[in-house]
Design a protein around this motif. Structure first.
Motif, mmCIF file in Angstrom:
data_model
loop_
_atom_site.group_PDB
_atom_site.id
_atom_site.type_symbol
_atom_site.label_atom_id
_atom_site.label_comp_id
_atom_site.label_asym_id
_atom_site.label_seq_id
_atom_site.Cartn_x
_atom_site.Cartn_y
_atom_site.Cartn_z
ATOM 1 N N PHE A 120 0.795 -1.274 0.120
ATOM 2 C CA PHE A 120 0.173 0.024 0.253
ATOM 3 C C PHE A 120 0.814 1.166 -0.040
ATOM 4 O O PHE A 120 0.273 2.265 0.165
ATOM 5 N N ASP A 121 2.302 1.260 -0.291
ATOM 6 C CA ASP A 121 3.298 2.223 -0.074
ATOM 7 C C ASP A 121 2.863 3.350 1.034
ATOM 8 O O ASP A 121 2.588 4.367 0.746
ATOM 9 N N LEU A 122 3.143 2.621 2.299
ATOM 10 C CA LEU A 122 2.839 3.533 3.397
ATOM 11 C C LEU A 122 4.033 4.015 4.166
ATOM 12 O O LEU A 122 4.943 3.385 3.973
ATOM 13 N N ILE B 207 -1.548 4.100 11.279
ATOM 14 C CA ILE B 207 -3.196 4.175 10.847
ATOM 15 C C ILE B 207 -3.563 2.724 10.703
ATOM 16 O O ILE B 207 -4.713 2.383 11.072
ATOM 17 N N ASN B 208 -2.888 1.978 9.645
ATOM 18 C CA ASN B 208 -3.215 0.782 9.342
ATOM 19 C C ASN B 208 -3.449 -0.244 10.544
ATOM 20 O O ASN B 208 -4.061 -1.001 10.777
ATOM 21 N N VAL B 209 -2.019 -0.157 11.499
ATOM 22 C CA VAL B 209 -2.056 -1.042 12.627
ATOM 23 C C VAL B 209 -3.045 -0.609 13.695
ATOM 24 O O VAL B 209 -3.632 -1.511 14.409
ATOM 25 N N GLY B 210 -3.164 0.422 13.651
ATOM 26 C CA GLY B 210 -4.128 1.224 14.851
ATOM 27 C C GLY B 210 -5.580 0.985 14.328
ATOM 28 O O GLY B 210 -6.696 1.115 15.211
ATOM 29 N N ALA B 211 -6.162 0.685 13.181
ATOM 30 C CA ALA B 211 -7.278 0.747 12.649
ATOM 31 C C ALA B 211 -8.218 -0.253 13.454
ATOM 32 O O ALA B 211 -9.408 0.103 13.740
ATOM 33 N N ILE B 212 -7.773 -1.339 13.823
ATOM 34 C CA ILE B 212 -8.331 -2.288 14.661
ATOM 35 C C ILE B 212 -9.030 -1.649 16.073
ATOM 36 O O ILE B 212 -10.094 -2.050 16.386
ATOM 37 N N LEU B 213 -8.060 -0.727 16.527
ATOM 38 C CA LEU B 213 -8.603 0.007 17.622
ATOM 39 C C LEU B 213 -9.805 0.781 17.759
ATOM 40 O O LEU B 213 -10.530 1.078 18.676
ATOM 41 N N VAL B 214 -9.978 1.363 16.348
ATOM 42 C CA VAL B 214 -11.058 2.169 16.386
ATOM 43 C C VAL B 214 -12.438 1.383 16.667
ATOM 44 O O VAL B 214 -13.349 1.535 17.439
ATOM 45 N N GLY B 215 -12.427 0.172 15.699
ATOM 46 C CA GLY B 215 -13.397 -0.889 15.886
ATOM 47 C C GLY B 215 -13.585 -1.449 17.439
ATOM 48 O O GLY B 215 -14.583 -1.456 17.944
ATOM 49 N N ALA C 30 -4.471 5.336 21.341
ATOM 50 C CA ALA C 30 -3.329 6.496 21.421
ATOM 51 C C ALA C 30 -1.841 5.893 21.486
ATOM 52 O O ALA C 30 -0.705 6.371 20.957
ATOM 53 N N ILE C 31 -1.832 5.014 22.457
ATOM 54 C CA ILE C 31 -0.213 4.471 22.495
ATOM 55 C C ILE C 31 0.154 3.701 21.299
ATOM 56 O O ILE C 31 1.156 4.069 20.642
ATOM 57 N N SER C 32 -0.600 2.921 20.523
ATOM 58 C CA SER C 32 -0.154 2.098 19.594
ATOM 59 C C SER C 32 -0.116 2.966 18.225
ATOM 60 O O SER C 32 0.821 3.052 17.555
ATOM 61 N N VAL C 33 -1.007 3.998 17.857
ATOM 62 C CA VAL C 33 -0.753 4.650 16.635
ATOM 63 C C VAL C 33 0.384 5.802 16.965
ATOM 64 O O VAL C 33 0.989 6.108 15.683
ATOM 65 N N SER C 34 0.734 6.102 18.063
ATOM 66 C CA SER C 34 1.829 7.068 18.390
ATOM 67 C C SER C 34 3.060 6.684 18.184
ATOM 68 O O SER C 34 4.143 7.271 17.744
ATOM 69 N N PHE C 35 3.401 5.322 18.339
ATOM 70 C CA PHE C 35 4.320 4.423 18.660
ATOM 71 C C PHE C 35 5.372 4.785 17.517
ATOM 72 O O PHE C 35 6.797 5.229 17.596
ATOM 73 N N PRO C 36 5.019 4.537 16.020
ATOM 74 C CA PRO C 36 6.063 4.573 14.806
ATOM 75 C C PRO C 36 6.617 6.070 14.746
ATOM 76 O O PRO C 36 7.698 6.150 14.552
#
Length: 473
Positions: free
Chosen positions: A49-51, A58-66, A424-430
């Motif tokens: 996906f050329d990320l 965002i892709n890793v953290g998407a699961i956390l929104v759900g 918050a923790i997971s999306v911010s880490f990278p």
């Protein structure tokens, strides 16, 4: 076969209870697998996906929104369609997500698939512990509820093992595997197998007797309780449940979390929120979601980084099993205090090791001398302390600490808060890896672990051995 359990006077059908708990905790396995599978797929996602760093987050953290939505809605939904009904819905969501995530042709479709899976993760994360707490005797409720965390870590470890095996066999996570698809896609598709097993198995376990009494289905509740505890105990428990509900008999709603006398949020709600949020602020899901990336960042090969994930998973399972032997003997609060102190020290050591990192020729970093070994040992000690304490105990307490009337609503807000903190923790880490760096980031996690120690001392009340009908809020 009926046997006695702990100090309970009643005869307890442990075989039936064990079967129920085994099925219910498959939800924990799926929670862990769905959360951990992303760990070995990030190279594939980045390539397909050329990320960039933010895109990966965002892709890793998407699961956390759900997950946050699923956790918030599951408690109230379980008051309407039952605990088992919500778990069945979660199983369907797991199955759909596994198939869609592996087949996603774009980042947007992948994010949607992971949000769908997150709805299942969030629902399972709060309902499975509640269901278990409502069908098990007080004397052994803690250790049986702790099985949920064992299964979460087993699911995580299962995902790590599957990712490692697929990457090793294919020659890398982005290499072609079967039917022309890269290995990272198969890492997601494998989830469909346990999801289908979970869905089928849920048809053979009963609904929660406390839900049945709340819905006026006392005969069905008595039938379930008779199978669990015998006829005499079933009658007593139906009477107790009815009395606890009659004391505040109205349809459960979120406003129940506010004390009608003072007009303020009940103290027990603040305790639940604190437990849920601190469990994430110590940074544990950085290890679960980014373990492979983290160790590659400090000089490990992809193959060795994936093996390190497996080691962390095995140690986690061992720590959870140790907790099962202690939680109903020494209680919940002492384990939380021990975990907070141990994590704070271990994280501080990890932060020190990362502070010595020096740039490498390939653009990454290396840890000089024995600091790589020190970081690895300290990180795994941190994982052990977490899974001996905050990992299982937070879920045990959320499943049992709220009074019957507000259990669904209390879980809704605590579960929502837990997943928001996770996001918050997971999306911010990278981004934090780039600036201010690993050392500062892990210092922050260590500080939160230290603060959690004082939170537990001040706010947490021991629940060991107490009947659910006796919980006060």
């Amino acid at each position: 076969m009926a046997t006695t359990a702990g100090s309970d006077a009643a005869k307890v059908n442990m075989a039936f209870i064990a079967a129920i708990v085994a099925v219910a905790t498959i939800g924990g396995f799926m929670f862990g697998y769905d959360s951990g599978v992303i760990n070995g797929t990030q190279k594939g996602l980045e390539s397909a996906f050329d990320l960039g760093k933010l895109g990966i987050g965002i892709n890793v953290g998407a699961i956390l929104v759900g997950s946050s939505i699923g956790a918030f809605g599951a408690g109230r939904l379980s008051d309407m369609i039952g605990r088992r009904g919500v778990m069945m819905l979660a199983a369907v969501l797991f199955l759909v997500s596994a198939l869609l995530a592996g087949a996603a042709s774009s980042s947007v479709l992948f994010i949607i698939a992971r949000i769908v899976g997150g709805l299942g993760v969030g629902a399972a994360s709060v309902i499975s512990p509640v269901y278990i707490s409502e069908v098990t005797p007080a004397a052994i409720r803690g250790r049986l509820s702790s099985i949920q965390q064992v299964m979460i870590i087993t699911g995580l470890t299962g995902a790590f093992v599957a990712n490692f095996a697929l990457a090793r066999y294919a020659g890398g996570s982005t290499a072609e595997f079967w039917m022309g698809y890269p290995a990272w896609r198969w890492m997601f598709w494998l989830q469909a197998i346990p999801a289908a097993i979970y869905l089928v198995a849920l048809f053979v376990i009963p609904e929660s007797p406390r839900y049945l009494v709340a819905k006026g289905q006392e005969e069905q509740a008595r039938t379930v309780l008779t199978r669990l505890f015998g006829a005499a105990e079933a009658d007593r428990k139906v009477t107790e449940i009815r009395a606890s509900l009659a004391a505040d008999h109205h349809r459960p709603k979120l406003s129940d979390l506010i004390d009608k006398t003072s007009g303020r949020i009940r103290p027990i709600v603040w305790t639940g929120l604190g437990l849920a949020i601190f469990q994430q602020l110590v940074g544990i899901n950085v290890v679960f979601y980014y373990g492979a990336t983290l160790w590659e960042a400090v000089g490990f090969s992809e193959d060795y980084a994936l093996q390190t994930n497996i080691l962390s998973g095995v140690l986690s399972i061992g720590a959870c099993l140790a907790t099962m032997t202690m939680v109903d003997r020494i209680g919940r609060k002492p384990l939380l205090l021990m975990g907070s102190a141990g994590m704070a020290v271990a994280l501080a050591v990890v932060a020190y090791a990362f502070s010595t990192a020096i740039p490498a020729a390939d653009g990454g970093v290396t840890l000089p001398g024995n600091n790589g070994v020190i970081a690895l040992v300290a990180a795994n000690l941190y994982v052990v302390f977490f899974n001996m304490s905050w990992g299982p105990i937070m879920w045990v307490m959320l499943g049992e600490m709220f009074p019957n009337q507000i259990r669904g609503s209390g879980l809704a807000v605590a579960g929502f808060a837990q997943w928001i903190a996770n996001a918050a923790i997971s999306v911010s880490f990278p981004s934090l890896v780039v600036w201010p760096g690993l050392a500062v980031t892990y210092t922050g996690y260590a500080l939160f672990a230290a603060i959690s120690f004082f939170f537990v001392r001040a706010m947490v009340t021991e629940t060991r051995g107490r009947e659910l009908e006796d919980m006060q809020g």
